[in-house]
Design an enzyme around this catalytic site. Structure first.
Site: not given
Ligand code: UT7
Length: 347
Positions: A123, A266, A296
């Protein structure tokens, strides 16, 4: 008898100036509601945790070069040029592993046999590519360079993976850079960039490269050719590195943070943009965003945002603009420019 050469007049160091800007998005938009029909997630989770409402998705017949040609055509038209001396294409989703996609783009733009190559920095790729193009211009190797960021993320995203499928979108953006004096409006300031390869597994396509060649994969391993991401690790590092990079790039340009009129960041996650702006003390109205509409788009993210913000009048002549990106690798890069007068973005 020898005669000394007359002294050259003092000149400002050479730089690269933004003279053209264009973008292109596939027609098809996928809403959160449409995604939720086949994915274990919710519209509310995507909207509040990522900030995305829709993303554009290319039809199966459209590849990265197709979108790059559209964006490149618009950027060259915006610049009023029919020729450039080189093409640099930032992408993580080339048409093929070999050859690079940039020569195809240059050919289809009718540029003849100009040098053309891809830059792969996830990215951060577009800001890496403008940095390389600026260096070509500063060295006197090229005078005018087309820099494109284009991605077909839908080709590498697992539609069943709720941690990536809602995030990414397809599209392309491009700029034309031309030799200028440092400090001219539109000229790119010093870049602050870096990488942290110890986190190379945080965003990765596990197979299909030389580590695990495609031909060695068993049937059940085909899914290892999709992007896998440890989102929360990426999010933490993205905020930290982009905050520091913006601070350092502003300082290198001789700006205070309060001097920044617009922060172009970004579009990875609305919470990342807010986190960086908050850490720097930059108010939200100075941080244009298009993540809600396009998601993204990886290396296409910065030029797509520049183009939409310029077209909507959110970037105006004389404004001091800081640009920052972060992505797979990890890689990051930030730079500055004063928005030039008379630049009309073609979207
Ligand atoms: O461009 C460069 C590359 N990419 C990025 O920069 C992306 C950067 N990261 C993010 O945008 C975020 O980390 C995400 C959107 C991918 C995830 O958000 P988060 O707040 O960091 O969530 P997390 O990975 O810590 O997960 C929290 C919870 C988990 O459940 P438990 O374990 O707490 O029960 C995940 O399983 O959210 C759950 N989860 C979802 N729930 C509903 C993860 N994805 C989803 C989803 N829908 N799509």
């Amino acid at each position: 008898m020898t005669t000394a050469s007359p002294a050259l007049p003092p000149q400002a160091p050479r730089s690269a100036r933004l003279i053209g800007l264009g973008s292109w998005l596939p027609q098809r938009r996928v809403t959160n509601a449409e995604l939720c029909a086949s994915l274990d997630t919710s519209e509310e989770w995507i909207r509040t945790r990522i900030g995305i409402a829709t993303r554009h998705v290319a039809d199966p017949a459209t590849a990265t070069s197709d979108m790059a040609v559209e964006a490149g055509t618009r950027a060259m038209k915006s610049a009023g040029v029919e020729h450039v001396d080189a093409v640099v294409l930032a992408t993580a989703t080339p048409d093929h592993p070999v050859p690079g996609t940039a020569p195809t783009v240059a050919h289809r733009l009718g540029l003849g046999h100009v040098p053309a190559f891809d830059v792969g920095a996830g990215c951060s790729g577009f800001v890496y590519a403008t940095t390389v193009a600026t260096a070509l211009i500063q060295a006197g190797t090229s005078r005018t360079v087309l820099v494109v960021g284009a991605e077909t993320m839908s080709a590498v995203i697992d539609p069943a993976d709720r941690t990536t499928a809602p995030i990414f979108g397809d599209g392309a953006g491009a700029v034309v850079l031309r030799a200028a004096r440092a400090g001219d409006p539109g000229s790119l300031g010093p870049v602050v960039w870096g990488s942290a390869g110890e986190h190379s597994d945080a965003i990765r396509i596990p197979a299909g490269g030389s580590r695990r060649p495609a031909h060695t994969l068993a049937g059940g391993e085909a899914a290892d050719r999709y992007v896998r991401m440890q989102g929360n690790v990426v999010l933490r590092h993205a905020v930290r590195h982009m905050t520091r990079a913006v601070r350092d790039a502003a300082a290198a340009a001789g700006w205070a943070i309060e001097d920044i009129d617009r922060l172009i960041i970004h579009q990875a996650n609305a919470r990342i943009s807010a986190g960086v702006a908050d850490a720097l003390g930059i108010s939200p109205e100075r941080v244009p965003s298009n993540i809600a509409e396009v998601g993204n788009t990886s290396a296409a993210s910065i030029p797509l945002l520049l183009a939409s913000a310029a077209a909507e009048g959110r970037l105006a002549a004389g404004q001091r603009v800081a640009v920052a990106a972060f992505g797979a690798g990890f890689t990051w890069a930030a730079t500055t420019l004063v928005w030039p007068a008379g630049l009309s973005a073609l979207t």
